[in-house]
Design a protein around this motif. Structure first.
Motif: not given
Length: 212
Positions: A79-87, A95-110
Motif C-alpha cells: 500500500s502507498v500514501r498518495c498525496p492530495v492536491y487542492d486546485y 493530507k494523504t490517501v491510502e491506496i491499496h494494491p488490487t488486481k488492476v491499478i489505473i494510472v491516469e493523467g495527461i
C-alpha cells in the motif's frame, strides 16, 4: 495472475476520467486509481499569486519520480500514501490517501506516457483522443463550475500553457499508446472491449479470450 497496470492518458477534458470511472464502477474493489494530478510538486514557499502563474501542464510540474516509486510498490503488493492536491490553492494539502494494491491499478493523467520509466510499468496504455474544441469547452465548464475559477483565468491559462503544452508533450505521447479511444467513456464499443480485457485478467482467464 499478477497486478495489471493500465495507463489512461489524454488531453485536458478528453474524457479520460469518465473512462476511468466507468471501469471503477464496473469492477469495484478490484480496481484502484492513482492520479498524476495528485503528484504536482509542492510549493509551500510561494504565495498563492506566484503558484497560480506556474505552468501546470509541463512535465516538470509533476513529482513523477514519487509516482513511479508508488506504482512500483503497488505492483509489489504494498500500500502507498498518495498525496492530495487542492486546485483551489494550487498546492498539495497536508493530507494523504491510502491506496491499496488490487488486481488492476489505473494510472491516469495527461502526461503519464511522456515519461518512459513510468510508461514502461504499464501493461496497457490507453490514449483518449477528443477534438480540441470539445476539450476546451469541457475544461471551462469544469474549472468554472467545480473549481470556482473565473472564465477569464481559464481561457488565459488554456491559451498560455495548456494548448502549447498539449501540442508539445501530450499529443506526441499518443504514439506510445496501445489503444486510442475516441471520446473516452462515451465510446461504448471501445469501453466494452477494454472491460472484456480487464474482466479476463481479474477472472484469471487467458488474455487471448478477449480482443482489445
Amino acid at each position: 495472475m499478477g497486478i495489471m497496470i493500465i495507463g489512461i492518458a489524454g488531453g485536458t477534458g478528453s474524457g479520460k476520467t469518465t473512462l476511468t470511472e466507468r471501469l471503477k464502477e464496473r469492477f469495484g474493489d478490484d480496481v484502484s486509481i492513482i492520479y498524476h494530478d495528485n503528484y504536482y510538486k509542492q510549493h509551500d514557499g510561494m504565495t498563492y499569486d506566484e503558484r497560480s502563474k506556474l505552468n501546470y501542464d509541463h512535465p516538470d510540474a509533476f513529482d513523477t519520480e514519487l509516482m513511479i516509486e508508488h506504482v512500483n510498490r503497488l505492483r509489489r503488493g504494498e500500500s502507498v500514501r498518495c498525496p492530495v492536491y487542492d486546485y483551489s490553492i494550487h498546492n498539495r494539502t497536508d493530507k494523504t490517501v491510502e491506496i491499496h494494491p488490487t488486481k488492476v491499478i489505473i494510472v491516469e493523467g495527461i502526461l503519464i506516457f511522456q515519461n518512459q520509466e513510468l510508461r514502461d510499468l504499464m501493461d496497457i496504455k490507453i490514449f483518449v483522443d477528443t477534438d480540441a474544441d470539445v476539450r476546451i469547452l469541457r475544461r471551462i465548464m469544469r474549472d468554472v463550475l467545480e473549481r470556482k475559477r473565473s472564465l477569464e483565468s481559464v481561457v488565459n491559462q488554456y491559451l498560455d500553457t495548456v494548448k502549447p503544452m498539449h501540442e508539445q508533450f501530450v499529443e506526441p505521447s499518443k504514439r506510445a499508446a496501445d489503444i486510442i479511444v475516441l471520446e473516452g467513456g462515451r465510446n461504448i464499443v471501445a469501453l466494452d472491449m477494454i472491460m472484456q480485457r480487464v474482466h479476463s485478467h481479474i477472472a484469471g482467464l487467458p488474455a487471448q479470450t478477449s480482443q482489445v
